[in-house]
Scaffold this motif. Structure first.
Motif, PDB file in Angstrom:
ATOM      1  N   ALA A 101     -62.954 -37.536  41.129  1.00 30.24           N
ATOM      2  CA  ALA A 101     -63.347 -37.414  39.578  1.00 30.24           C
ATOM      3  C   ALA A 101     -63.526 -36.077  39.163  1.00 30.24           C
ATOM      4  O   ALA A 101     -64.301 -35.196  40.090  1.00 30.24           O
ATOM      5  N   VAL A 102     -62.602 -35.369  38.397  1.00 35.52           N
ATOM      6  CA  VAL A 102     -62.904 -33.979  38.012  1.00 35.52           C
ATOM      7  C   VAL A 102     -62.777 -33.783  36.544  1.00 35.52           C
ATOM      8  O   VAL A 102     -62.829 -34.779  35.719  1.00 35.52           O
ATOM      9  N   ARG A 103     -63.111 -32.565  36.093  1.00 31.13           N
ATOM     10  CA  ARG A 103     -62.900 -32.357  34.555  1.00 31.13           C
ATOM     11  C   ARG A 103     -61.873 -31.102  34.779  1.00 31.13           C
ATOM     12  O   ARG A 103     -61.784 -30.441  35.276  1.00 31.13           O
ATOM     13  N   VAL A 104     -61.121 -31.200  33.580  1.00 33.86           N
ATOM     14  CA  VAL A 104     -60.274 -30.170  33.139  1.00 33.86           C
ATOM     15  C   VAL A 104     -60.317 -29.763  31.648  1.00 33.86           C
ATOM     16  O   VAL A 104     -60.532 -30.291  30.848  1.00 33.86           O
ATOM     17  N   ARG A 105     -60.515 -28.167  31.779  1.00 38.10           N
ATOM     18  CA  ARG A 105     -60.685 -27.753  30.384  1.00 38.10           C
ATOM     19  C   ARG A 105     -59.100 -27.149  30.112  1.00 38.10           C
ATOM     20  O   ARG A 105     -58.760 -26.342  30.902  1.00 38.10           O
ATOM     21  N   HIS A 106     -58.761 -27.567  29.117  1.00 39.74           N
ATOM     22  CA  HIS A 106     -57.390 -27.187  28.415  1.00 39.74           C
ATOM     23  C   HIS A 106     -57.399 -27.077  26.938  1.00 39.74           C
ATOM     24  O   HIS A 106     -58.150 -27.829  26.200  1.00 39.74           O
TER      25      HIS A 106
END
Length: 158
Positions: A101-106
């Protein structure tokens, strides 16, 4: 004869060379990225000013602290494809294997996601498919153990 651990680490994108030489090269590259390139890139990517890059936030596998890393990526709908230059030698890759489980900033916004290493994928071919020859050259020149990472963005965060 190679050990199972060695066979598991080596893949289609692995660089062949003497282990000590590759390890020294990896340390030099990681230091340059950590202290010179990443601080500037992190700010620019955070603001959404650098196309083709995202910030990946993992949880430390031992500390549980948030760890943020700038990576080159191809965002294709709800999928993000990354070629990790240092493969399983990179802390962020080990972290996402321990906790997918990760987060991605785009584009200046966070999205929840699930990440995984794609062992059967050819990272060289993946780079060619992005049609960004400059990025591909840089990754190949700095990389010592190329690995493909797939990140599935969660639809509920749209």
């Amino acid at each position: 004869m190679t050990s199972r651990a060695t066979e598991a680490r080596e893949g289609p994108g692995a660089t062949v060379g003497q282990p000590a030489t590759v390890a020294r090269r990896r340390r030099r590259i990681v230091a340059m990225q950590r202290w010179v390139l990443n601080p500037l890139m992190r700010r620019l990517v955070w603001l959404g000013l650098v196309p083709g890059h995202v910030v990946v936030e993992t949880r430390g596998r031992r500390t549980g602290k948030r760890r943020r890393t700038v990576v080159g990526a191809l965002v294709d709908g709800d999928s993000v494809w990354i070629v990790a230059e240092q493969g399983r030698h990179a802390g962020w890759v080990l972290n996402l294997e321990a906790e997918p489980a990760v987060r991605v900033r785009h584009r200046a916004r966070w999205r929840a996601a699930t990440a995984s290493v794609v062992d059967g994928d050819d990272p060289q071919q993946r780079l060619r498919s992005w049609k960004r020859p400059g990025h591909a050259r840089l990754v190949r020149s700095l990389g010592t153990d190329l690995r493909t990472i797939h990140v599935a963005l969660r639809r509920s965060d749209r």
